[in-house]
Design an enzyme around this catalytic site. Structure first.
Site, short mmCIF file in Angstrom:
data_model
loop_
_atom_site.label_atom_id
_atom_site.label_comp_id
_atom_site.label_asym_id
_atom_site.label_seq_id
_atom_site.Cartn_x
_atom_site.Cartn_y
_atom_site.Cartn_z
N ASP A 20 0.79 -1.24 0.00
CA ASP A 20 0.00 0.00 0.00
C ASP A 20 0.82 1.29 0.00
O ASP A 20 0.25 2.38 0.13
CB ASP A 20 -1.00 0.05 1.17
CG ASP A 20 -2.24 -0.78 0.89
OD1 ASP A 20 -2.45 -1.13 -0.31
OD2 ASP A 20 -3.00 -1.08 1.82
N THR A 64 2.40 -0.14 -7.22
CA THR A 64 1.70 -0.38 -8.48
C THR A 64 1.26 0.94 -9.12
O THR A 64 1.37 1.13 -10.33
CB THR A 64 0.50 -1.32 -8.24
OG1 THR A 64 0.98 -2.50 -7.61
CG2 THR A 64 -0.21 -1.68 -9.54
#
Ligand code: GDP
Ligand code: MG
Length: 389
Positions: free
Chosen positions: A21, A25
């Site tokens: 998190d 990505t």
């Protein structure tokens, strides 16, 4: 016909790593977006990266996304993985192939356990150059971000990286993905840092060919294909190779990179090799494709091993001679017995020299990095010192 891959720029393998998190990505997608707008590559949206195909191998499911892009001076293959376990299983062992990595640290959260574990493992498997992306800088206040930067530099120092020299670039993957010019420029700055700070590694192109098998696929009507990064040497269509582990010798009938045929592949390239007359079931992840006769698989070696302390996810109790964890060597996952010699006991947090006897033979050589795993978690990382037989 597919267009052939043209080798116009030096090629490097990099990847994002860091705590879940923290924005790995999102940043990966943002990099492809920023570069695609400059005409060098294709935008790969978040969903295409995060939903990378799952690859089931001998009961281990690993998610890994490969994207490719070009800066002004280089061609990059970039890997991103969704979960910590995927990093440990694959990046860790595959990290031997990474020429550098982008350590993503959220400016809001700072160094977290997986941040520390990825730095440690990168060090142990020989990823010598990290660039830090202090991500979510759009949402953090400046003073807090300054503190996080100090914390990251300190973490790097403690793991043998030059903490004061490593580029730390404040970025916002999310805002860059949304097209915000300020943060688009910041991502460009991050790429400049990667271009200049991560050196072109020495490629052993003249050595005998070797490729650790990462995955095996079947292409209907064509045969069995193995994929992976070429560790050393070159390979071209028509070359004879042996598959260590499978015990077969065959001929390479096709070489591709990112779906494009190549005349020859060399150390550092991510490739797919089509192998003549090899049954799909004969080859597995962990096998090694090599020039015939160039390597002899072995079972015994001495190694220096760092045992992770409990706070970094390691064991809570010491290990003793006779301990039998899993060893991740290149792409192989093999059980092994350890012998601590006279010391007989080693505690988490210590670096020790020990002898390992693997449950099966694999190609070994001094300097080869590996991870030690137990019950699904990494408890140590090490380097082969001497191959015993
Ligand atoms: P990963 O697990 O490291 O791959 O993290 P993701 O890329 O999936 O991002 C996790 C969360 O952080 C998502 O909700 C993102 O939208 C958010 N996020 C990622 N990058 C940024 C950023 O630069 N700024 C802000 N504010 N949020 C971000
Ligand atoms: Mg992710």
């Amino acid at each position: 016909p597919k267009t052939a891959y043209l080798r116009t720029k030096p090629h490097l393998n990099i990847g994002t790593m860091g705590h879940v998190d923290h924005g790995k990505t999102t940043l990966t997608a943002a990099i492809t977006k920023v570069l695609s707008e400059r005409g060098s590559g294709t935008f790969v949206p978040f969903d295409r990266i995060d939903r990378a195909p799952e690859e089931a191998r001998r009961g281990i499911t690993i998610n890994i996304a490969h994207v490719e892009y070009e800066t002004d001076t280089r061609h990059y293959a970039h890997v991103d993985m969704p979960g910590h376990a995927d990093y440990v299983k694959n990046m860790v062992t595959g990290a031997a192939q990474l020429d550098g990595a982008i350590l993503v640290v959220s400016a809001l959260d700072g160094v977290m356990p997986q941040t520390a574990e990825h730095v440690l493992l990168a060090r142990q498997v020989g990823v010598d150059h990290l660039v830090v992306a202090l991500n979510k800088a759009d949402a953090g206040d400046e003073e807090l971000t300054d503190l996080v930067e100090l914390e990251v530099r300190d973490l790097l120092d403690r793991h043998g990286y030059p903490g004061s020299e490593v580029p730390v670039v404040r970025v916002s993957g999310l805002r860059a993905l949304e097209g915000d010019p300020r943060w688009t420029e910041a991502v460009q700055g991050l790429l400049d840092a990667v271009d200049t700070y991560v050196p072109m590694p020495e490629r052993y192109v003249d050595a005998p060919f070797l490729l650790p098998v990462e995955n095996v696929l079947t292409i209907t009507g064509r045969g069995t294909v193995v994929t992976g990064a070429v560790e050393r040497g070159t390979v071209r269509v028509g070359d004879r190779v042996e598959v260590l582990g499978a015990g077969v010798e065959t001929v390479v009938t096709g070489v591709e990179t990112f779906g494009k045929p190549m005349e020859s592949a060399q150390a550092g390239d991510n490739v797919a090799l089509l192998l003549r007359g090899v049954a799909r079931d004969a080859v597995r992840r962990g096998h090694v494709v090599a020039a015939p006769g160039s390597v002899t698989p072995r079972r015994r070696f001495t190694a220096r091993v760092y045992l992770l302390p409990g706070r970094e996810g390691g064991r809570g109790t010491p290990v003793v001679t006779g301990y039998r964890p899993q060893f991740y060597l290149r792409t192989a996952d093999v059980v092994g017995d350890i012998d601590l010699g006279e010391a007989a006991v080693a505690r988490p947090g210590e670096t020790v020299t020990l002898t390992v006897e693997l449950g099966r033979e694999v190609p070994l050589e001094p300097g080869l990095g590996f991870a030690v795993r137990e019950g699904g978690r990494t408890v140590g990382a090490g380097t082969v010192q001497e191959v015993l037989g």
